[in-house]
Design an enzyme around this catalytic site. Structure first.
Site, PDB file in Angstrom:
ATOM      1  N   LEU A   1       0.868  -1.171   0.000  1.00 60.10           N
ATOM      2  CA  LEU A   1       0.000   0.000   0.000  1.00 60.10           C
ATOM      3  C   LEU A   1       0.906   1.222   0.000  1.00 60.10           C
ATOM      4  CD1 LEU A   1      -2.726  -0.957   2.658  1.00 60.10           C
ATOM      5  CD2 LEU A   1      -2.992  -0.884   0.170  1.00 60.10           C
ATOM      6  N   ASP A   2       0.479   2.279  -0.681  1.00 59.69           N
ATOM      7  CA  ASP A   2       1.241   3.531  -0.702  1.00 59.69           C
ATOM      8  C   ASP A   2       1.426   4.044   0.715  1.00 59.69           C
ATOM      9  OD1 ASP A   2       0.995   3.352  -3.470  1.00 59.69           O
ATOM     10  OD2 ASP A   2      -0.691   4.752  -3.542  1.00 59.69           O
ATOM     11  N   CYS A   3       2.423   4.863   0.890  1.00 50.11           N
ATOM     12  CA  CYS A   3       2.735   5.437   2.195  1.00 50.11           C
ATOM     13  C   CYS A   3       1.518   6.125   2.818  1.00 50.11           C
ATOM     14  CB  CYS A   3       3.894   6.417   2.055  1.00 50.11           C
ATOM     15  SG  CYS A   3       4.423   7.162   3.599  1.00 50.11           S
TER      16      CYS A   3
ATOM     17  N   THR B   1      -1.660   5.557   2.187  1.00 45.22           N
ATOM     18  CA  THR B   1      -2.860   4.717   2.172  1.00 45.22           C
ATOM     19  C   THR B   1      -2.926   3.882   3.443  1.00 45.22           C
ATOM     20  OG1 THR B   1      -2.811   4.617  -0.238  1.00 45.22           O
ATOM     21  CG2 THR B   1      -4.097   2.926   0.878  1.00 45.22           C
TER      22      THR B   1
ATOM     23  N   HIS C   1      -0.032   3.202  -7.889  1.00 48.30           N
ATOM     24  CA  HIS C   1      -1.023   4.261  -7.629  1.00 48.30           C
ATOM     25  C   HIS C   1      -2.273   4.103  -8.503  1.00 48.30           C
ATOM     26  CE1 HIS C   1       1.972   7.384  -5.751  1.00 48.30           C
ATOM     27  NE2 HIS C   1       1.963   6.225  -5.122  1.00 48.30           N
TER      28      HIS C   1
END
Length: 187
Positions: free
Chosen positions: A41-43, A45, A135
């Site tokens: 997961l993105d930072c 998120t 993303h």
């Protein structure tokens, strides 16, 4: 794990806390095998992360051709009318060209399903996809002319985020969840 925003899904980072800081040493490495997240997961998120030390299983869960569903709760910058909701839903379902972003070139999305939280004007929905491109959710909504301001994964391969877990909290999967996951994935 219910991932906190601001943490990264890598074992080390010079600039951020990592999701692995929440685990004791005996879980991080068991029988010489490192624990790792199945996907990332993105930072910024939040939400559901699954961890394993089984590389084959992790690989299966994350390969796009296996069509493992991941569902995200999304809050958008701009509210979307009922007419726009239909347009967004149709375009997302058929797939679209995702704009280039950082290390990722312009690329085609294979499609996603959007479920709106209200029929009237709303800025909240859930989106389900099977790829996991860089993303991807943010780029889908950017291609639709909007911006994601909050993103949280709530389901991965049929496993629901345990809302009783505080952000940063984790627990072992129940045997019923493991059985369900393996039956659903390897059936």
């Amino acid at each position: 794990m219910n991932k906190k925003a601001g943490e990264v899904c890598s074992h080390t980072s010079d600039s951020h806390h990592t999701v692995y800081e929440h685990f004791p040493a005996d879980i991080l490495i068991s029988n010489g095998v490192k624990l790792h997240s199945a996907g990332r997961l993105d930072c910024d998120t939040e939400g559901l992360l699954l961890f394993t030390n089984d590389g084959k299983f992790s690989n299966f869960l994350t390969r796009p051709e296996n069509k493992i569903e991941k569902t995200y709760f999304v809050r958008l910058k701009n509210a979307v009318s009922e007419t726009e909701q239909k347009k967004y839903t149709k375009l997302a379902e058929k797939g679209m060209v995702l704009p280039a972003e950082k290390k990722s070139p312009e690329q085609k999305s294979n499609g996603a399903k959007i479920d709106w939280k209200a029929v009237t004007i709303t800025n909240e929905c859930e989106i389900t996809l099977t790829e996991g491109k860089f993303h991807e959710v943010k780029r889908i909504f950017r291609a639709l002319g909007n911006e994601v301001v909050y993103l949280k994964r709530v389901n991965f391969a049929g496993i629901e985020l345990d809302e009783s877990l505080k952000t940063g909290g984790w627990r072992n999967l129940a045997q019923s969840e493991i059985k369900s996951l393996k039956n659903g994935v390897f059936s």
